[in-house]
Design a protein around this motif. Sequence first.
Motif, mmCIF file in Angstrom:
data_model
loop_
_atom_site.group_PDB
_atom_site.id
_atom_site.type_symbol
_atom_site.label_atom_id
_atom_site.label_comp_id
_atom_site.label_asym_id
_atom_site.label_seq_id
_atom_site.Cartn_x
_atom_site.Cartn_y
_atom_site.Cartn_z
ATOM 1 N N TRP A 14 38.164 35.674 25.043
ATOM 2 C CA TRP A 14 39.281 36.263 24.305
ATOM 3 C C TRP A 14 38.803 37.578 23.715
ATOM 4 O O TRP A 14 37.805 37.643 22.991
ATOM 5 C CB TRP A 14 39.741 35.326 23.185
ATOM 6 C CG TRP A 14 40.493 34.120 23.672
ATOM 7 C CD1 TRP A 14 40.022 32.854 23.807
ATOM 8 C CD2 TRP A 14 41.865 34.085 24.072
ATOM 9 N NE1 TRP A 14 41.006 32.010 24.283
ATOM 10 C CE2 TRP A 14 42.167 32.756 24.454
ATOM 11 C CE3 TRP A 14 42.879 35.051 24.164
ATOM 12 C CZ2 TRP A 14 43.413 32.358 24.902
ATOM 13 C CZ3 TRP A 14 44.136 34.658 24.611
ATOM 14 C CH2 TRP A 14 44.394 33.334 24.982
ATOM 15 N N GLU A 20 45.318 42.285 18.125
ATOM 16 C CA GLU A 20 45.913 41.500 19.188
ATOM 17 C C GLU A 20 44.819 40.909 20.068
ATOM 18 O O GLU A 20 43.716 41.448 20.155
ATOM 19 C CB GLU A 20 46.859 42.367 20.035
ATOM 20 C CG GLU A 20 48.032 42.932 19.251
ATOM 21 C CD GLU A 20 48.957 43.759 20.130
ATOM 22 O OE1 GLU A 20 48.619 43.947 21.324
ATOM 23 O OE2 GLU A 20 49.997 44.206 19.623
ATOM 24 N N LYS A 21 45.141 39.804 20.741
ATOM 25 C CA LYS A 21 44.160 39.158 21.595
ATOM 26 C C LYS A 21 44.694 39.052 23.017
ATOM 27 O O LYS A 21 45.905 38.958 23.252
ATOM 28 C CB LYS A 21 43.810 37.761 21.081
ATOM 29 C CG LYS A 21 44.928 36.736 21.172
ATOM 30 C CD LYS A 21 44.455 35.359 20.739
ATOM 31 C CE LYS A 21 45.577 34.318 20.903
ATOM 32 N NZ LYS A 21 45.146 32.963 20.530
ATOM 33 N N CYS A 22 43.749 39.073 23.962
ATOM 34 C CA CYS A 22 44.113 38.852 25.358
ATOM 35 C C CYS A 22 42.956 38.169 26.060
ATOM 36 O O CYS A 22 41.791 38.305 25.659
ATOM 37 C CB CYS A 22 44.461 40.169 26.063
ATOM 38 S SG CYS A 22 43.098 41.346 26.171
ATOM 39 N N ARG A 24 40.472 37.636 29.106
ATOM 40 C CA ARG A 24 39.901 38.410 30.197
ATOM 41 C C ARG A 24 38.720 37.661 30.819
ATOM 42 O O ARG A 24 38.136 36.776 30.202
ATOM 43 C CB ARG A 24 39.407 39.771 29.704
ATOM 44 C CG ARG A 24 40.501 40.708 29.222
ATOM 45 C CD ARG A 24 39.916 42.031 28.766
ATOM 46 N NE ARG A 24 40.937 42.908 28.203
ATOM 47 C CZ ARG A 24 40.672 44.064 27.619
ATOM 48 N NH1 ARG A 24 39.430 44.493 27.528
ATOM 49 N NH2 ARG A 24 41.650 44.802 27.116
#
Length: 280
Positions: A14, A20-22, A24
């Motif tokens: 993360w 903000e988080k995404c 990958r």
Amino acid sequence: MKTPNNSKTKAQVWVVENGEKCLRQDQLTTEEPLEIRLTSPSRTVAITMRTPGADFELAAGFLFSEGVIRNKEDIQKMSYCTDESVDGEQRYNIINVQLQMGINPNLQPLERHFYTNSACGVCGKASIEALRLQGYAKITSNLTVKPEIIYSLSEKLRSHQGIFTATGGLHAAAVFDAQGKMLHLQEDVGRHNALDKLIGRALLSNELPFSNHIVMVSGRSSFEILQKSVVAGVPIVCSVSAPSSLAVFVAQEFGITLIGFLRGERFNIYTGWERLSISE
């Protein structure tokens, strides 16, 4: 079954940025144990945490730098474990080394290596005396270099660290000629393992000693880095960070020029300044 050269491992991470988080995909440096076994006498001489790849070079370099062997001819055979009782994947984490008949190494000094990790082993001035007792002499190379050559090494080291570029998580050791040309580079999660791989490769290809060469390591210079450099005959050792006090002591005792904090056009000389062609 995995290959023995699995130096990178995929992972999901993360990433948090600007609140903000995404999710990958990332690549991590693989770290697994390598057990080095002698077949006669049958004994495990070291277990080290390493990055898979160049395992035979690592084993050869370790045995050479610890005085178990004196040349590549002392090794009759190296192989991964073939014991069917060992899990298939783990066989690539065990190297069996068969020495030539009649070689009876003193293995007592290796006890400090039985369990080691990616940092440096525990050692002291008694280990320096052990180097003397094994017959390693002071390095008398006439190599001299200009500061400009030393300045160029850190960028060359960094630009050739392929696995580091992908993972950001491992060390490198490289050997350069007197003109600053990089000859070989090895990477590993442990800086001393990287140097063992470098020395082992040179040993197996008849390129030792490094009498007119420069060795550079990422990170700091420890006792083990200098100990291995003594055995390989390295006159100049450079590192990105600081040396330890014991590393400086070894360099003084065995005639090595020790350079630290090599970053851009700046470095510190701790011992052996006479090998640098510097105007007064």
